[in-house]
Motif scaffolding. Sequence first.
Motif, PDB file in Angstrom:
ATOM      1  N   ALA A 229       0.009   5.023  -2.047  1.00  0.00           N
ATOM      2  CA  ALA A 229      -0.771   5.767  -0.849  1.00  0.00           C
ATOM      3  C   ALA A 229      -0.767   7.115  -1.253  1.00  0.00           C
ATOM      4  O   ALA A 229       0.520   7.911  -1.745  1.00  0.00           O
ATOM      5  CB  ALA A 229      -0.253   5.482   0.550  1.00  0.00           C
TER       6      ALA A 229
ATOM      7  N   LEU B 111      -6.291   0.093  -1.402  1.00  0.00           N
ATOM      8  CA  LEU B 111      -4.826  -0.120  -1.817  1.00  0.00           C
ATOM      9  C   LEU B 111      -4.135   1.337  -1.573  1.00  0.00           C
ATOM     10  O   LEU B 111      -2.850   1.585  -1.490  1.00  0.00           O
ATOM     11  CB  LEU B 111      -4.789  -0.264  -3.415  1.00  0.00           C
ATOM     12  CG  LEU B 111      -3.313  -0.494  -3.975  1.00  0.00           C
ATOM     13  CD1 LEU B 111      -2.972  -2.031  -3.473  1.00  0.00           C
ATOM     14  CD2 LEU B 111      -3.494  -0.909  -5.539  1.00  0.00           C
ATOM     15  N   GLY B 112      -5.020   2.618  -1.250  1.00  0.00           N
ATOM     16  CA  GLY B 112      -4.370   3.695  -1.032  1.00  0.00           C
ATOM     17  C   GLY B 112      -4.589   4.659  -2.015  1.00  0.00           C
ATOM     18  O   GLY B 112      -4.280   6.117  -1.677  1.00  0.00           O
TER      19      GLY B 112
ATOM     20  N   VAL C  90       0.837  -1.177  -0.079  1.00  0.00           N
ATOM     21  CA  VAL C  90       0.037   0.020  -0.065  1.00  0.00           C
ATOM     22  C   VAL C  90       0.724   1.307  -0.008  1.00  0.00           C
ATOM     23  O   VAL C  90       0.521   2.081  -0.675  1.00  0.00           O
ATOM     24  CB  VAL C  90      -0.809  -0.187   1.307  1.00  0.00           C
ATOM     25  CG1 VAL C  90      -1.683   1.220   1.402  1.00  0.00           C
ATOM     26  CG2 VAL C  90      -1.928  -1.229   0.924  1.00  0.00           C
TER      27      VAL C  90
END
Length: 214
Positions: A110, A140-141, A106
């Motif tokens: 992010a 997943l960000g 992530v």
Amino acid sequence: MKILVFLGSVRDSTPPRPARLGERVARACVDQLARQGHALELIDPLELELDAIFKPHFSYAAGKAPKALDRLAQKIEAADGYVMVSPEYNHSMSPALANLLNHFGVSLFAFKPSAIATYSAGQWGGARAAVNMRTFLSELGCLPVSAMIHVPKAQEVFTEDGGYAEDVNAGRWQTYFARTFDQLVWWGEATAGHRQQTAGTDAFAKDPSQRNAP
């Protein structure tokens, strides 16, 4: 902006025809964003040699991951935003796309935006897959922007190189794509500056247990 366009399909056989329909949509995305002056790269999972046994990039010791995974991890980290191109499988996103993205942590995605582009050879344009993708990409960000792209009967819209077919109203399609990509760029520019303020923080980055409530 640096933008990665992920092609979410590894199928290159027929039927259905034509083969690699998603490549047409992905190339159209690359072309439109490139004409706006952004740095684009198409990520095609067929060009990556992934092991049959799943082992994500972050599970390897430093310097021990396969070179292909290392290179892609560096590209993901350096990117300002992503376009995820997917067909629909059983009302869900492409398993090939999910498998590829699941190889990376992530932290690489992010604080960046993403755009969803789905397609089909039929009339629905993969719209149901997009519902599933919004949840996946949020976790997943790389939060997806609100506007999305859906291309029904993509084989009638795009030529093999990603250009528009002769009898298609290219201007209307470009405007349609721009609605999503303008949002992607707006959020990409906003988050690029703000990411500098979060650099060096270790919030939720050391151990999965940091996600747990006290």
